[in-house]
Design a protein around this motif. Structure first.
Motif, PDB file in Angstrom:
ATOM      1  N   PRO A   1       3.265   8.906  -4.683  1.00 62.73           N
ATOM      2  CA  PRO A   1       4.270   7.924  -4.476  1.00 62.73           C
ATOM      3  C   PRO A   1       5.546   8.546  -4.324  1.00 62.73           C
ATOM      4  O   PRO A   1       6.314   7.940  -3.616  1.00 62.73           O
ATOM      5  CB  PRO A   1       3.978   6.771  -5.471  1.00 62.73           C
ATOM      6  CG  PRO A   1       2.435   6.789  -5.870  1.00 62.73           C
ATOM      7  CD  PRO A   1       2.037   8.471  -5.737  1.00 62.73           C
TER       8      PRO A   1
ATOM      9  N   GLY B   1       2.948   7.962   3.792  1.00 55.04           N
ATOM     10  CA  GLY B   1       2.253   7.211   2.719  1.00 55.04           C
ATOM     11  C   GLY B   1       1.519   7.906   1.923  1.00 55.04           C
ATOM     12  O   GLY B   1       1.234   9.003   1.971  1.00 55.04           O
ATOM     13  N   PRO B   2       0.520   7.311   1.134  1.00 51.09           N
ATOM     14  CA  PRO B   2      -0.422   7.971   0.405  1.00 51.09           C
ATOM     15  C   PRO B   2      -1.398   8.907   1.121  1.00 51.09           C
ATOM     16  O   PRO B   2      -2.102   9.825   0.244  1.00 51.09           O
ATOM     17  CB  PRO B   2      -1.181   6.906  -0.502  1.00 51.09           C
ATOM     18  CG  PRO B   2      -0.919   5.742   0.482  1.00 51.09           C
ATOM     19  CD  PRO B   2       0.275   5.783   0.849  1.00 51.09           C
ATOM     20  N   GLY B   3      -1.701   8.681   2.373  1.00 49.47           N
ATOM     21  CA  GLY B   3      -2.489   9.278   3.257  1.00 49.47           C
ATOM     22  C   GLY B   3      -1.700  10.646   3.823  1.00 49.47           C
ATOM     23  O   GLY B   3      -2.496  11.466   4.475  1.00 49.47           O
TER      24      GLY B   3
ATOM     25  N   GLY C   1      -5.746   8.155   1.584  1.00 51.95           N
ATOM     26  CA  GLY C   1      -4.989   8.231   0.277  1.00 51.95           C
ATOM     27  C   GLY C   1      -5.087   9.377  -0.372  1.00 51.95           C
ATOM     28  O   GLY C   1      -6.044  10.135   0.149  1.00 51.95           O
ATOM     29  N   GLY C   2      -4.610   9.797  -1.674  1.00 50.07           N
ATOM     30  CA  GLY C   2      -4.777  10.700  -2.321  1.00 50.07           C
ATOM     31  C   GLY C   2      -4.261  12.165  -1.769  1.00 50.07           C
ATOM     32  O   GLY C   2      -4.412  13.128  -2.316  1.00 50.07           O
TER      33      GLY C   2
ATOM     34  N   TRP D   1       3.119   2.373   2.025  1.00 51.59           N
ATOM     35  CA  TRP D   1       3.419   3.030   3.294  1.00 51.59           C
ATOM     36  C   TRP D   1       4.761   2.786   3.986  1.00 51.59           C
ATOM     37  O   TRP D   1       5.248   1.686   3.738  1.00 51.59           O
ATOM     38  CB  TRP D   1       2.461   2.704   4.427  1.00 51.59           C
ATOM     39  CG  TRP D   1       1.177   3.285   4.306  1.00 51.59           C
ATOM     40  CD1 TRP D   1       0.266   2.845   3.701  1.00 51.59           C
ATOM     41  CD2 TRP D   1       0.553   4.455   4.648  1.00 51.59           C
ATOM     42  NE1 TRP D   1      -1.014   3.419   3.592  1.00 51.59           N
ATOM     43  CE2 TRP D   1      -0.963   4.752   4.198  1.00 51.59           C
ATOM     44  CE3 TRP D   1       0.975   5.581   5.377  1.00 51.59           C
ATOM     45  CZ2 TRP D   1      -1.384   5.922   4.367  1.00 51.59           C
ATOM     46  CZ3 TRP D   1       0.329   6.666   5.608  1.00 51.59           C
ATOM     47  CH2 TRP D   1      -0.968   6.723   5.255  1.00 51.59           C
TER      48      TRP D   1
ATOM     49  N   GLY E   1       0.652  -1.366   0.027  1.00 55.03           N
ATOM     50  CA  GLY E   1       0.018   0.001   0.091  1.00 55.03           C
ATOM     51  C   GLY E   1       0.850   1.364   0.046  1.00 55.03           C
ATOM     52  O   GLY E   1       0.419   2.372   0.205  1.00 55.03           O
TER      53      GLY E   1
END
Length: 230
Positions: free
Chosen positions: A211, A110-112, A206-207, A90, A88
């Motif tokens: 990355p 990470g993505p969040g 996310g978003g 992270w 994912g």
């Protein structure tokens, strides 16, 4: 898998970054275990078992007992966060020491987004979280947990923004381990408060961070030297 600038893909799926490749082992925080600084503090303690037992019998609370409870809390939360790195996108860096002996227990990237996470032992306590401090039913005075994590994350944001070359916002998170009940003031909006079973939900977002930018933040965050000027 992401590609290197030369068109090749790195073996671990991470974007090629010379700073990560040539980071000296002594300066790389990535291998840190949850509670690394507390482990070192306990290992360096010269207090023997007899002295600890005597202090407890006299109704005192040895610093070593406080450190062990704090270590258990950091291990509990750190294990949950480590599980997020299995997939994912992270990454997590544990036990980042800032000048003045402040410690960011866990930095989740990470993505969040980026989260500065403080793990706090609250065994069977009722916890009341206000705008600047925390009250535990087992403690006789307020604790500055909110103010501390807010301040530490502001310092982390400045360090990471400078090192990455783009704005990095670090959201403060307090996680209480073993609490009987946690109540949060409705006016507290900038600090996220969780109980330990919910620590893994930080990986649901996310978003927020691309990355490539997440990889860059992780490369900077794992370098011990960048934190010397926090």
């Amino acid at each position: 898998m992401r590609e290197r600038p030369d068109g090749k893909t790195s073996a671990n799926g991470k974007a090629y970054d010379p700073e990560r490749l040539f980071l000296p082992p002594d300066d790389d925080l990535a291998p840190n275990r949850p509670g690394e600084t507390l482990r070192a503090r306990l290992d360096a303690s010269g207090t023997g078992r007899v002295a600890l037992t005597l202090a407890r019998c006299l109704g005192r609370r040895p610093a070593e007992d406080v450190w062990r409870r704090a270590l258990d809390a950091e291990q509990t939360v750190g294990t949950a966060l480590d599980e997020l790195t299995a997939g994912g996108g992270w990454d997590v860096v544990h036990s980042i020491v800032l000048p003045g002996d402040a410690v960011i227990a866990h930095l989740l990237i990470g993505p969040g987004g980026v989260f500065g996470v403080a793990s706090k032992a609250a065994h069977k306590s009722r916890v009341q979280v206000g705008e600047t401090s925390v009250r535990l039913s087992r403690e006789g005075h307020p604790l500055p947990y909110v103010r501390e994590i807010r301040h530490d994350c502001a310092r982390a944001s400045l360090v990471l923004t400078k090192g990455c070359g783009f704005l990095v916002q670090v959201r403060p998170v307090l996680v209480f381990v073993g609490a009987e009940r946690v109540e949060v003031a409705p006016s507290l909006e900038d600090v996220l408060v969780l109980e330990d079973p919910a620590a893994a939900t930080l990986g649901a977002g996310g978003g927020v961070l691309h990355p490539r930018r997440a990889d860059r933040v992780h490369t900077v965050a794992r370098n011990r030297r960048v934190w010397l000027w926090a």
